[in-house]
Design an enzyme around this catalytic site. Structure first.
Site, mmCIF file in Angstrom:
data_model
loop_
_atom_site.group_PDB
_atom_site.id
_atom_site.type_symbol
_atom_site.label_atom_id
_atom_site.label_comp_id
_atom_site.label_asym_id
_atom_site.label_seq_id
_atom_site.Cartn_x
_atom_site.Cartn_y
_atom_site.Cartn_z
ATOM 1 N N PHE A 114 0.858 -1.192 0.000
ATOM 2 C CA PHE A 114 0.000 0.000 0.000
ATOM 3 C C PHE A 114 0.887 1.233 0.000
ATOM 4 O O PHE A 114 1.708 1.410 0.896
ATOM 5 C CB PHE A 114 -0.942 0.049 1.210
ATOM 6 N N ASP A 172 9.451 2.561 1.514
ATOM 7 C CA ASP A 172 8.322 3.325 2.050
ATOM 8 C C ASP A 172 8.223 3.033 3.547
ATOM 9 O O ASP A 172 7.691 2.014 3.958
ATOM 10 C CB ASP A 172 7.045 2.901 1.299
ATOM 11 N N LYS A 198 3.215 10.061 8.343
ATOM 12 C CA LYS A 198 2.539 9.610 9.564
ATOM 13 C C LYS A 198 3.188 10.114 10.860
ATOM 14 O O LYS A 198 2.967 11.230 11.271
ATOM 15 C CB LYS A 198 2.429 8.092 9.540
#
Ligand SMILES: Cc1ncc(COP(=O)(O)O)c(C=O)c1O
Length: 398
Positions: free
Chosen positions: A135, A222, A251
């Site tokens: 994702f 990532d 995040k």
């Protein structure tokens, strides 16, 4: 019993199946809704609230920054960008940083870096290797890189230039890229988050690093969800002793203030020149201050060590209480990024946990995901277990 809200909001676009509660305030790892009900927060805003809620050092620092300067412009130098970049460079062993506002933006920048890296070498149709169950975000390019047909459905045509391989299988990537001169990069999460808390093996990460060096590919990791101390090291790939060429972050970097960053090593640091990439909000003083203070506080308060210690405690308790149940397939993850995979779909647990006063998420249909703030104590971890275990047992008994 709490269920997903039946009626969508009349004015907010209907992009989430929301639970019918609204949170009003938080303190540490606890939050309260508008009716005064208290919840233990094992979700941390989906791995965002590194320092928990209303942190006594972060909040005054942000208040001071807001009064000084919220936003200027990338037409000018932003000294706080220099500060945060230096902190990230020092902790990653890389060299330069581009700042943006979210995970997908950081990943878009990484993909642009990979393409330009290829074009600069004379490769006109660059290809990036990506992974099953990955994702990377919801923009057109990042959803094309994502390995989840549900995320992609309805948004074709997807962006071309990706080859998809399974995780932890070095022969598969060798085979998929054999004789292909257009490959420029490998792009992956060290621990897949949305895909179900799926870790890459350390030996696989080391083999991949070697392969990237042999083939002159960029290794792009990532770390949007698994980075920023969550696993007990600053970045999850550091458990394998490797250094990537490109590392998107977001995040947890701002403890709740929107922020994204792409950290680059020497192979990727000079690919972009003025005019190649940009963003109005990226690198604004407020977000940069949030990042600078988050890293300072994490270090002063030993939050990496805490994530490793409390994460191990939480995992051991979950294994003790749930590990031998026939409906529990695996408990996996590292530090405070844990997944409990069941043998059946468990989406209903999100609502039931809310009823019980616990915030968590379910991902990949069958995986309960716990990504609490890094300030979590062992006593609070025990509370999560005490609230969660009866819910899991009840679901498995149905
Ligand atoms: C690994 C990873 N990359 C990228 C993203 C996208 O980040 P954002 O939602 O900030 O665009 C996410 C979000 O869950 C993620 O987990």
């Amino acid at each position: 019993m709490t269920a997903f809200a039946e009626a969508a909001s009349p004015h907010v676009m209907n992009t989430y199946g929301r639970l019918p509660i609204a949170l009003e305030r938080g303190q540490g790892v606890r939050v309260w809704d508008v009716n005064g009900k208290q919840y233990l927060d094992a979700l941390g805003g989906i791995a965002v609230n590194t320092l928990g809620h209303n942190h006594p050092r972060l909040v005054p620092a942000l208040q001071e920054q807001i009064a000084k300067l919220i936003h200027s412009s990338n037409y000018y130098h932003v000294p706080l960008q220099e500060q945060l970049a230096a902190q990230l460079v020092e902790r990653s062993g890389m060299t330069n940083v581009f700042f943006c506002n979210s995970g997908l933006e950081a990943n878009e920048a990484a993909l642009k870096l990979a393409r330009k890296f290829g074009h600069d070498k004379g490769i006109e149709k660059p290809v990036v290797v990506v992974y099953e169950k990955a994702f990377h975000g919801r923009s057109i390019a990042t959803l094309s890189a994502t390995g989840n047909p549900k995320v992609q459905a309805g948004f074709g045509p997807l962006v071309e230039g990706f080859i998809r391989v399974p995780m932890n299988d070095i022969e598969a990537i060798r085979k998929a890229t054999e004789g292909n001169p257009n490959v420029v990069a490998v792009f992956f999460e060290t621990i897949q988050g949305e895909g179900g808390v799926n870790p890459m093996r350390i030996d696989y990460l080391q083999q991949l690093r070697k392969l990237c060096d042999e083939r002159d590919w960029l290794m792009m990791i990532d770390e949007v969800q698994c980075g920023m101390g969550r696993t007990g090291k600053w970045f999850a790939h550091q458990w394998a002793g490797i250094v990537p060429d490109v590392m998107p972050l977001a995040k947890g970097l701002g403890s709740g203030v929107p922020i994204g960053a792409v950290v680059a090593g020497p192979k990727a640091a000079n690919i972009f020149a003025p005019g190649n990439h940009g963003t109005t909000f990226g690198g604004n003083p407020l977000a940069m201050r949030a990042g600078v203070e988050t890293i300072r506080i994490m270090e002063d308060d030993g939050l990496l060590e805490n994530a490793a210690k409390v994460g191990a405690h939480l995992k051991a308790a979950l294994e003790r209480e749930l590990g031998s149940l026939p409906g529990v397939k695996e408990i996996r993850g590292q530090g405070l990024m844990l997944g409990i995979e069941l043998t059946k779909p468990c989406g209903a647990l999100m609502g039931r946990a809310v009823d019980a006063g616990l915030l968590l998420s379910v991902t990949a249909d069958t995986v309960i995901r716990l990504v609490p703030s890094l300030i979590l104590t062992e006593a609070e971890a025990d509370e999560i277990v005490a609230l969660l275990v009866p819910l899991v047992k009840a679901l498995l008994a149905e």
